[in-house]
Design a protein around this motif. Structure first.
Motif, PDB file in Angstrom:
ATOM      1  N   ALA A  26     -30.593 -12.976 -11.560  1.00  0.00           N
ATOM      2  CA  ALA A  26     -30.843 -12.673 -13.028  1.00  0.00           C
ATOM      3  C   ALA A  26     -32.188 -11.648 -13.007  1.00  0.00           C
ATOM      4  CB  ALA A  26     -30.752 -13.989 -13.783  1.00  0.00           C
ATOM      5  N   VAL A  27     -33.162 -12.046 -12.474  1.00  0.00           N
ATOM      6  CA  VAL A  27     -34.546 -11.667 -12.544  1.00  0.00           C
ATOM      7  C   VAL A  27     -34.319 -10.152 -11.964  1.00  0.00           C
ATOM      8  CG1 VAL A  27     -36.792 -11.354 -11.327  1.00  0.00           C
ATOM      9  CG2 VAL A  27     -35.977 -13.438 -12.381  1.00  0.00           C
ATOM     10  N   LYS A  28     -33.386 -10.019 -10.938  1.00  0.00           N
ATOM     11  CA  LYS A  28     -33.159  -8.687 -10.194  1.00  0.00           C
ATOM     12  C   LYS A  28     -32.677  -7.698 -11.061  1.00  0.00           C
ATOM     13  CE  LYS A  28     -31.023  -6.737  -6.175  1.00  0.00           C
ATOM     14  NZ  LYS A  28     -30.127  -7.115  -4.911  1.00  0.00           N
ATOM     15  N   GLN A  29     -31.640  -8.305 -11.753  1.00  0.00           N
ATOM     16  CA  GLN A  29     -30.770  -7.507 -12.945  1.00  0.00           C
ATOM     17  C   GLN A  29     -31.388  -7.257 -14.028  1.00  0.00           C
ATOM     18  OE1 GLN A  29     -27.564  -6.356 -11.983  1.00  0.00           O
ATOM     19  NE2 GLN A  29     -27.809  -7.425  -9.977  1.00  0.00           N
ATOM     20  N   THR A  30     -32.415  -7.918 -14.570  1.00  0.00           N
ATOM     21  CA  THR A  30     -32.863  -7.717 -15.831  1.00  0.00           C
ATOM     22  C   THR A  30     -34.434  -7.104 -15.749  1.00  0.00           C
ATOM     23  OG1 THR A  30     -33.694 -10.053 -15.976  1.00  0.00           O
ATOM     24  CG2 THR A  30     -31.397  -9.531 -16.908  1.00  0.00           C
ATOM     25  N   ASN A  31     -35.231  -7.489 -14.682  1.00  0.00           N
ATOM     26  CA  ASN A  31     -36.422  -6.919 -14.405  1.00  0.00           C
ATOM     27  C   ASN A  31     -37.199  -7.945 -15.530  1.00  0.00           C
ATOM     28  OD1 ASN A  31     -36.517  -5.683 -12.384  1.00  0.00           O
ATOM     29  ND2 ASN A  31     -36.059  -3.758 -13.626  1.00  0.00           N
ATOM     30  N   CYS A  32     -36.957  -9.113 -15.773  1.00  0.00           N
ATOM     31  CA  CYS A  32     -37.578  -9.949 -17.076  1.00  0.00           C
ATOM     32  C   CYS A  32     -37.569 -11.368 -16.694  1.00  0.00           C
ATOM     33  CB  CYS A  32     -37.073  -9.588 -18.221  1.00  0.00           C
ATOM     34  SG  CYS A  32     -37.912 -10.392 -19.666  1.00  0.00           S
ATOM     35  N   THR A  33     -38.395 -12.077 -16.235  1.00  0.00           N
ATOM     36  CA  THR A  33     -38.461 -13.537 -15.880  1.00  0.00           C
ATOM     37  C   THR A  33     -38.026 -14.253 -17.205  1.00  0.00           C
ATOM     38  OG1 THR A  33     -40.652 -13.981 -16.227  1.00  0.00           O
ATOM     39  CG2 THR A  33     -40.054 -13.323 -14.337  1.00  0.00           C
ATOM     40  N   SER A  34     -38.378 -14.275 -18.382  1.00  0.00           N
ATOM     41  CA  SER A  34     -38.155 -14.910 -19.241  1.00  0.00           C
ATOM     42  C   SER A  34     -36.675 -14.664 -19.899  1.00  0.00           C
ATOM     43  CB  SER A  34     -39.078 -14.902 -20.552  1.00  0.00           C
ATOM     44  OG  SER A  34     -38.905 -13.452 -21.252  1.00  0.00           O
ATOM     45  N   GLN A  35     -36.204 -13.503 -19.732  1.00  0.00           N
ATOM     46  CA  GLN A  35     -34.647 -13.322 -19.901  1.00  0.00           C
ATOM     47  C   GLN A  35     -34.038 -13.789 -19.056  1.00  0.00           C
ATOM     48  OE1 GLN A  35     -33.452  -9.027 -19.750  1.00  0.00           O
ATOM     49  NE2 GLN A  35     -31.680  -9.610 -21.051  1.00  0.00           N
ATOM     50  N   ALA A  36     -34.375 -13.888 -17.701  1.00  0.00           N
ATOM     51  CA  ALA A  36     -33.554 -14.365 -16.494  1.00  0.00           C
ATOM     52  C   ALA A  36     -33.565 -16.004 -16.589  1.00  0.00           C
ATOM     53  CB  ALA A  36     -34.244 -14.080 -15.066  1.00  0.00           C
ATOM     54  N   LYS A  37     -34.595 -16.770 -17.000  1.00  0.00           N
ATOM     55  CA  LYS A  37     -34.435 -17.830 -17.640  1.00  0.00           C
ATOM     56  C   LYS A  37     -33.612 -18.313 -18.416  1.00  0.00           C
ATOM     57  CE  LYS A  37     -39.002 -19.090 -15.927  1.00  0.00           C
ATOM     58  NZ  LYS A  37     -40.498 -19.314 -16.350  1.00  0.00           N
ATOM     59  N   ASP A  38     -33.640 -17.509 -19.666  1.00  0.00           N
ATOM     60  CA  ASP A  38     -32.865 -17.799 -20.724  1.00  0.00           C
ATOM     61  C   ASP A  38     -30.940 -17.573 -20.229  1.00  0.00           C
ATOM     62  OD1 ASP A  38     -34.650 -18.370 -22.517  1.00  0.00           O
ATOM     63  OD2 ASP A  38     -34.488 -16.283 -23.305  1.00  0.00           O
ATOM     64  N   LEU A  39     -30.876 -16.604 -19.508  1.00  0.00           N
ATOM     65  CA  LEU A  39     -29.543 -16.208 -19.140  1.00  0.00           C
ATOM     66  C   LEU A  39     -29.098 -17.548 -18.189  1.00  0.00           C
ATOM     67  CD1 LEU A  39     -29.971 -12.397 -18.514  1.00  0.00           C
ATOM     68  CD2 LEU A  39     -28.597 -13.552 -20.375  1.00  0.00           C
ATOM     69  N   VAL A  40     -29.939 -17.640 -17.425  1.00  0.00           N
ATOM     70  CA  VAL A  40     -29.377 -18.923 -16.285  1.00  0.00           C
ATOM     71  C   VAL A  40     -29.274 -20.179 -17.264  1.00  0.00           C
ATOM     72  CG1 VAL A  40     -30.002 -20.366 -14.375  1.00  0.00           C
ATOM     73  CG2 VAL A  40     -30.445 -18.114 -14.313  1.00  0.00           C
ATOM     74  N   GLN A  41     -30.026 -20.635 -18.219  1.00  0.00           N
ATOM     75  CA  GLN A  41     -29.816 -21.628 -18.966  1.00  0.00           C
ATOM     76  C   GLN A  41     -28.399 -21.514 -19.846  1.00  0.00           C
ATOM     77  OE1 GLN A  41     -32.926 -22.350 -22.014  1.00  0.00           O
ATOM     78  NE2 GLN A  41     -31.952 -24.209 -22.466  1.00  0.00           N
ATOM     79  N   GLU A  42     -28.196 -20.263 -20.440  1.00  0.00           N
ATOM     80  CA  GLU A  42     -27.005 -19.964 -21.084  1.00  0.00           C
ATOM     81  C   GLU A  42     -25.956 -20.204 -20.188  1.00  0.00           C
ATOM     82  OE1 GLU A  42     -27.345 -16.229 -22.974  1.00  0.00           O
ATOM     83  OE2 GLU A  42     -29.157 -16.792 -24.004  1.00  0.00           O
ATOM     84  N   THR A  43     -26.033 -19.728 -19.128  1.00  0.00           N
ATOM     85  CA  THR A  43     -24.863 -19.810 -17.880  1.00  0.00           C
ATOM     86  C   THR A  43     -24.554 -21.429 -17.799  1.00  0.00           C
ATOM     87  OG1 THR A  43     -25.662 -17.955 -16.847  1.00  0.00           O
ATOM     88  CG2 THR A  43     -24.233 -19.508 -15.542  1.00  0.00           C
ATOM     89  N   PHE A  44     -25.375 -22.283 -17.760  1.00  0.00           N
ATOM     90  CA  PHE A  44     -25.178 -23.695 -17.403  1.00  0.00           C
ATOM     91  C   PHE A  44     -24.859 -24.264 -18.605  1.00  0.00           C
ATOM     92  CE2 PHE A  44     -27.613 -23.252 -13.509  1.00  0.00           C
ATOM     93  CZ  PHE A  44     -26.675 -23.883 -12.546  1.00  0.00           C
ATOM     94  N   ILE A  45     -25.216 -23.921 -19.742  1.00  0.00           N
ATOM     95  CA  ILE A  45     -24.673 -24.353 -21.205  1.00  0.00           C
ATOM     96  C   ILE A  45     -23.119 -23.908 -21.032  1.00  0.00           C
ATOM     97  CG2 ILE A  45     -24.561 -24.067 -23.789  1.00  0.00           C
ATOM     98  CD1 ILE A  45     -27.561 -23.871 -23.401  1.00  0.00           C
ATOM     99  N   ALA A  46     -22.686 -22.642 -20.799  1.00  0.00           N
ATOM    100  CA  ALA A  46     -21.274 -22.180 -21.003  1.00  0.00           C
ATOM    101  C   ALA A  46     -20.590 -23.114 -19.969  1.00  0.00           C
ATOM    102  CB  ALA A  46     -21.341 -20.675 -20.796  1.00  0.00           C
ATOM    103  N   ALA A  47     -21.012 -23.234 -18.940  1.00  0.00           N
ATOM    104  CA  ALA A  47     -20.298 -24.095 -17.696  1.00  0.00           C
ATOM    105  C   ALA A  47     -20.169 -25.620 -18.377  1.00  0.00           C
ATOM    106  CB  ALA A  47     -21.140 -24.242 -16.357  1.00  0.00           C
TER     107      ALA A  47
END
Length: 166
Positions: A26-47
Motif C-alpha cells: 500500500a505504501v508503494k502504491q500510494t506514497n503515503c504511510t498514513s493512507q497505507a495504514k488506513d487502506l490496510v485497516q479498511e482491508t481487514f475490516i472488509a475481510a
C-alpha cells in the motif's frame, strides 16, 4: 458461536502473517504511510465483514491483496484525499511530479506503449488508464489470472526499458 470464534482466529492469524506485506504494498502504491495504514485497516475490516463469502478458492493472502487493490483504486477514484491533506508533494522529486507535463516524456511514453504487443498494450491501458481490476481484465480479455500477471510483468519491463532511454 464456534464459527465466529474460528473466523476471529483466521483474521487474527492473517493479520499477523500478512499485515507487513500488505502495508508495504500500500505504501508503494500510494506514497503515503498514513493512507497505507488506513487502506490496510479498511482491508481487514472488509475481510471481517465478508468472511462468510470467502470460499477458500484462493489463498487468504491473494484474497486480502484483491481487497486491498480495490481499496487503493477506490481511494484514487475518490481523489486521493489523504495525499492532498498531507502535502506529500513536498516528498516527491520535482522532476517526477511534473513528468506528465513534459511533452517529450509523453511522446516517449506513447512510443513505449506503441512498442508493446497489441494485447499487452490494451491490458496495460485497461488497468492503468481505465482503472479496471485484474478480475475484470481477465474476464474481458478471456485470459487466466496467471497470464494477466505475466503480461503485466513483461509489459512493465519493456516499458521501463523503453522509457529509460528518455
Amino acid at each position: 458461536m464456534k464459527k465466529t470464534l474460528q473466523a476471529e482466529n483466521s483474521i487474527d492469524t492473517w493479520f499477523k502473517q500478512y499485515y507487513d506485506e500488505l502495508y508495504a504494498f500500500a505504501v508503494k502504491q500510494t506514497n503515503c504511510t498514513s493512507q497505507a495504514k488506513d487502506l490496510v485497516q479498511e482491508t481487514f475490516i472488509a475481510a471481517i465483514q465478508s468472511l462468510d463469502s470467502f470460499k477458500n478458492l484462493s489463498a487468504p493472502k491473494t484474497w486480502l491483496y484483491s481487497i486491498l487493490k480495490r481499496k487503493i483504486i477506490d481511494s484514487y477514484r475518490a481523489g486521493n484525499k489523504y495525499i492532498l491533506q498531507e502535502n506529500v508533494e513536498d516528498d516527491i522529486d520535482t522532476q517526477e511530479a511534473h513528468l506528465l507535463d513534459n511533452h517529450d516524456f509523453l511522446r516517449c511514453l506513447k512510443r513505449a506503449l506503441a512498442s508493446l504487443p497489441r494485447q499487452w498494450r490494451r491490458i496495460v491501458v485497461a488497468k492503468h488508464y481505465h482503472g479496471k481490476s485484474p478480475e475484470q481484465i481477465c474476464e474481458e480479455f478471456d485470459i487466466s489470472m496467471q497470464n494477466y500477471w505475466q503480461i503485466m510483468h513483461r509489459a512493465k519491463l519493456q516499458l521501463k526499458k523503453q522509457i529509460s532511454k528518455f
